[in-house]
Design a protein around this motif. Sequence first.
Motif, PDB file in Angstrom:
ATOM      1  N   LEU A 133       0.776  -1.109  -0.055  1.00 39.17           N
ATOM      2  CA  LEU A 133      -0.021  -0.049   0.079  1.00 39.17           C
ATOM      3  C   LEU A 133       0.882   1.316  -0.091  1.00 39.17           C
ATOM      4  O   LEU A 133       1.811   1.200   0.277  1.00 39.17           O
ATOM      5  CB  LEU A 133      -0.845   0.255   1.421  1.00 39.17           C
ATOM      6  CG  LEU A 133      -2.031  -0.960   1.538  1.00 39.17           C
ATOM      7  CD1 LEU A 133      -2.629  -1.023   2.705  1.00 39.17           C
ATOM      8  CD2 LEU A 133      -3.020  -1.001   0.343  1.00 39.17           C
ATOM      9  N   GLY A 134       0.437   2.230  -0.499  1.00 40.99           N
ATOM     10  CA  GLY A 134       0.940   3.731  -0.590  1.00 40.99           C
ATOM     11  C   GLY A 134       0.277   4.616   0.504  1.00 40.99           C
ATOM     12  O   GLY A 134      -0.712   4.125   0.962  1.00 40.99           O
ATOM     13  N   SER A 135       0.683   5.817   0.520  1.00 40.84           N
ATOM     14  CA  SER A 135       0.289   6.728   1.639  1.00 40.84           C
ATOM     15  C   SER A 135      -1.115   6.927   1.266  1.00 40.84           C
ATOM     16  O   SER A 135      -1.957   7.397   2.395  1.00 40.84           O
ATOM     17  CB  SER A 135       1.222   7.762   1.941  1.00 40.84           C
ATOM     18  OG  SER A 135       1.243   8.549   0.606  1.00 40.84           O
ATOM     19  N   ARG A 136      -1.527   6.977   0.020  1.00 41.95           N
ATOM     20  CA  ARG A 136      -2.730   7.570  -0.375  1.00 41.95           C
ATOM     21  C   ARG A 136      -3.759   6.670   0.094  1.00 41.95           C
ATOM     22  O   ARG A 136      -5.155   6.775   0.135  1.00 41.95           O
ATOM     23  CB  ARG A 136      -2.924   7.783  -1.914  1.00 41.95           C
ATOM     24  CG  ARG A 136      -2.714   6.405  -2.643  1.00 41.95           C
ATOM     25  CD  ARG A 136      -2.565   6.799  -3.991  1.00 41.95           C
ATOM     26  NE  ARG A 136      -2.419   5.505  -5.070  1.00 41.95           N
ATOM     27  CZ  ARG A 136      -3.450   4.804  -5.320  1.00 41.95           C
ATOM     28  NH1 ARG A 136      -4.476   5.007  -4.924  1.00 41.95           N
ATOM     29  NH2 ARG A 136      -3.122   3.844  -6.119  1.00 41.95           N
ATOM     30  N   LEU A 165       9.157  -1.853   7.165  1.00 39.32           N
ATOM     31  CA  LEU A 165       8.460  -1.810   6.115  1.00 39.32           C
ATOM     32  C   LEU A 165       9.772  -1.676   4.873  1.00 39.32           C
ATOM     33  O   LEU A 165      10.549  -1.176   5.310  1.00 39.32           O
ATOM     34  CB  LEU A 165       7.750  -0.953   5.920  1.00 39.32           C
ATOM     35  CG  LEU A 165       6.169  -0.946   6.619  1.00 39.32           C
ATOM     36  CD1 LEU A 165       5.157  -0.055   6.485  1.00 39.32           C
ATOM     37  CD2 LEU A 165       5.305  -2.288   6.548  1.00 39.32           C
ATOM     38  N   VAL A 166       9.306  -2.265   3.818  1.00 43.44           N
ATOM     39  CA  VAL A 166      10.160  -2.113   2.646  1.00 43.44           C
ATOM     40  C   VAL A 166       9.313  -1.615   1.328  1.00 43.44           C
ATOM     41  O   VAL A 166       8.066  -1.482   1.477  1.00 43.44           O
ATOM     42  CB  VAL A 166      11.010  -3.468   2.230  1.00 43.44           C
ATOM     43  CG1 VAL A 166      11.840  -3.995   3.477  1.00 43.44           C
ATOM     44  CG2 VAL A 166       9.860  -4.449   1.835  1.00 43.44           C
ATOM     45  N   ILE A 167      10.195  -1.050   0.448  1.00 44.44           N
ATOM     46  CA  ILE A 167       9.582  -0.520  -0.750  1.00 44.44           C
ATOM     47  C   ILE A 167       9.254  -1.707  -1.672  1.00 44.44           C
ATOM     48  O   ILE A 167      10.260  -2.310  -2.034  1.00 44.44           O
ATOM     49  CB  ILE A 167      10.521   0.717  -1.304  1.00 44.44           C
ATOM     50  CG1 ILE A 167      10.590   1.801  -0.351  1.00 44.44           C
ATOM     51  CG2 ILE A 167       9.549   1.242  -2.388  1.00 44.44           C
ATOM     52  CD1 ILE A 167       9.491   2.368   0.391  1.00 44.44           C
ATOM     53  N   ALA A 168       8.229  -1.906  -1.957  1.00 42.26           N
ATOM     54  CA  ALA A 168       7.977  -3.121  -2.911  1.00 42.26           C
ATOM     55  C   ALA A 168       7.516  -2.627  -4.414  1.00 42.26           C
ATOM     56  O   ALA A 168       6.807  -3.399  -5.077  1.00 42.26           O
ATOM     57  CB  ALA A 168       6.697  -3.841  -2.358  1.00 42.26           C
ATOM     58  N   GLY A 169       7.816  -1.514  -4.881  1.00 43.23           N
ATOM     59  CA  GLY A 169       7.581  -0.786  -5.983  1.00 43.23           C
ATOM     60  C   GLY A 169       6.909   0.404  -5.879  1.00 43.23           C
ATOM     61  O   GLY A 169       7.012   1.069  -4.861  1.00 43.23           O
ATOM     62  N   ARG A 170       6.360   1.013  -7.000  1.00 39.64           N
ATOM     63  CA  ARG A 170       5.932   2.164  -6.966  1.00 39.64           C
ATOM     64  C   ARG A 170       4.793   2.391  -7.782  1.00 39.64           C
ATOM     65  O   ARG A 170       4.759   1.527  -8.951  1.00 39.64           O
ATOM     66  CB  ARG A 170       7.003   3.409  -7.507  1.00 39.64           C
ATOM     67  CG  ARG A 170       7.951   3.672  -6.295  1.00 39.64           C
ATOM     68  CD  ARG A 170       9.098   4.686  -7.098  1.00 39.64           C
ATOM     69  NE  ARG A 170      10.194   4.690  -5.974  1.00 39.64           N
ATOM     70  CZ  ARG A 170      10.222   5.846  -5.135  1.00 39.64           C
ATOM     71  NH1 ARG A 170       8.968   6.683  -5.353  1.00 39.64           N
ATOM     72  NH2 ARG A 170      11.235   5.846  -4.227  1.00 39.64           N
ATOM     73  N   GLN A 171       3.754   3.127  -7.442  1.00 36.29           N
ATOM     74  CA  GLN A 171       2.730   3.496  -8.402  1.00 36.29           C
ATOM     75  C   GLN A 171       3.135   5.088  -9.009  1.00 36.29           C
ATOM     76  O   GLN A 171       2.837   5.950  -8.249  1.00 36.29           O
ATOM     77  CB  GLN A 171       1.373   3.521  -7.838  1.00 36.29           C
ATOM     78  CG  GLN A 171       0.659   1.982  -7.703  1.00 36.29           C
ATOM     79  CD  GLN A 171      -0.378   1.964  -7.198  1.00 36.29           C
ATOM     80  OE1 GLN A 171      -1.123   2.607  -6.567  1.00 36.29           O
ATOM     81  NE2 GLN A 171      -1.037   0.538  -7.371  1.00 36.29           N
TER      82      GLN A 171
END
Length: 377
Positions: A133-136, A165-171
Amino acid sequence: MRTASLTAIRRITISAQGYAARSRTGTPREVEETIRRLSCVQLDSISAVERSHRIALTSRVGTYRPGTVGRLLAQGHVFEYWAHEACLLPIEDWPLFAAQMHQGGRGWYGAVGETHPHLAEEIVAEIRERGPLGSRHFDGTSEGGMWSWKPAKAMLDRLWNHGDLVIAGRQGFQRLYDLPERVIPKPLLDAPVPDETERLRTLTVKAVAARGALTEAGVVEHWRLRGGIARIRPIVDSLVVDGVLERLRVEDDGSPVLVTAGADLDRASPSASVLLSPFDNLLWDRPFARRVLDFDHLIEVYKKQHERQYGYYVLPFLRGDRIVGRADLKSERTEGALVLKAFHRERGVRASAALDDALDRALDRLRRACGLESVRR
C-alpha cells in the motif's frame, strides 16, 4: 606509492561508470547488474526530463521497459534505502544497512511515534491483510505546509527507516510499502549484521570499485557517512596494508586517490557521448569533479529563475573523457518532444560539426529513454 596523471584518474573514473557508447536496449537483468556495479543509484522526484534514476540507468544499459525497477523491487532483486541519498541498492547489501535501519536511518518524521502511538500497529496490520500500500491508501490530512506530513505518511516513512517496512514498487513515483518478509529473501533477513569495522571496510571497497577512483572524502560522500574522514581513515589504512586498495599520488599534488590495488593506469580514452543526469554517480563528489573533470557542477532546480546561470534542469554532456557542455532540457509530453532549450559549451570547447553530431546522437538516445517521438531544438 605510484604517481598518476590527472588524465589517468579521469579515464579510470569515467570508465568505471560503464556508459554505453551507442544506443541499445537493456534487459531487466542488465538493469539489476548495473545497480550492483554502481553500488547504488540515486532516486529523485523531479520529472522535468525524466526521473533521475532512469536517465542514469539508460545512459549505461540503454532503453529498458517502464516498470522494470518496480518489478525488481517487488521480486526482491534490489531494495530502496538511504545510501548517498534515497537510492536503489543490490539486494545482497541488505545486511550492510540493517544496523542503520535499527537506528532509524535518516528519518525526518518528527514525533509521530509519540503523538500517534497506535498508528504503526494499524498500518502494519492493514498492509499484512491487503498487501503493498501507498500513503494515499490511508486516511489523513496535510496541514501547515509541505513539511507537515499527514500522520500516516510520516509513520510509513518511520517504519521504512527502521526496516519494519520495505518499498515493494511504485505507482507513478509513489512508494508502495510491504512487509520485509514478503519481499526480502529470508537468508538476508536472517543474516547477522556486520560489525562496524566489517561494514565500513565493505562500504569503502564498494565505493572505490564503483567509482574507479576516489579520495577518502569521496568515500564519505558516496555513502554520506557520519564522522567524516576521521572515521574511515583507519579502515582505509588497513585496506591498503592488506593489499585490497592502493593509494596513488596524483601529479597535481592534491589529496591521494584510492583505487583498487593494481589498477591499470594506462586506460584508453572512453568513447561514449552521453547526457548525464544532474544526480549521476560521476558527479556526486563536486570538489573531485572540479579537480579531475575540470567541471564545476551546478544543480539549479532549487534556485529562482533569475538566479540560474544555465537553466532549470540541466544535463552535463560527456563526450569521451571530457564534459564539454550543459544542455537545458525539458520533456514536452503532450507533443511527444524532448526540447533543447539551450546548450552551453564548456570553457575552451569550440563549436564544430563533430560536436553537433555527437550531441544529436546523445539527444536521440535520451529521447528514446523518455519515450518521446522527436527532439526539438
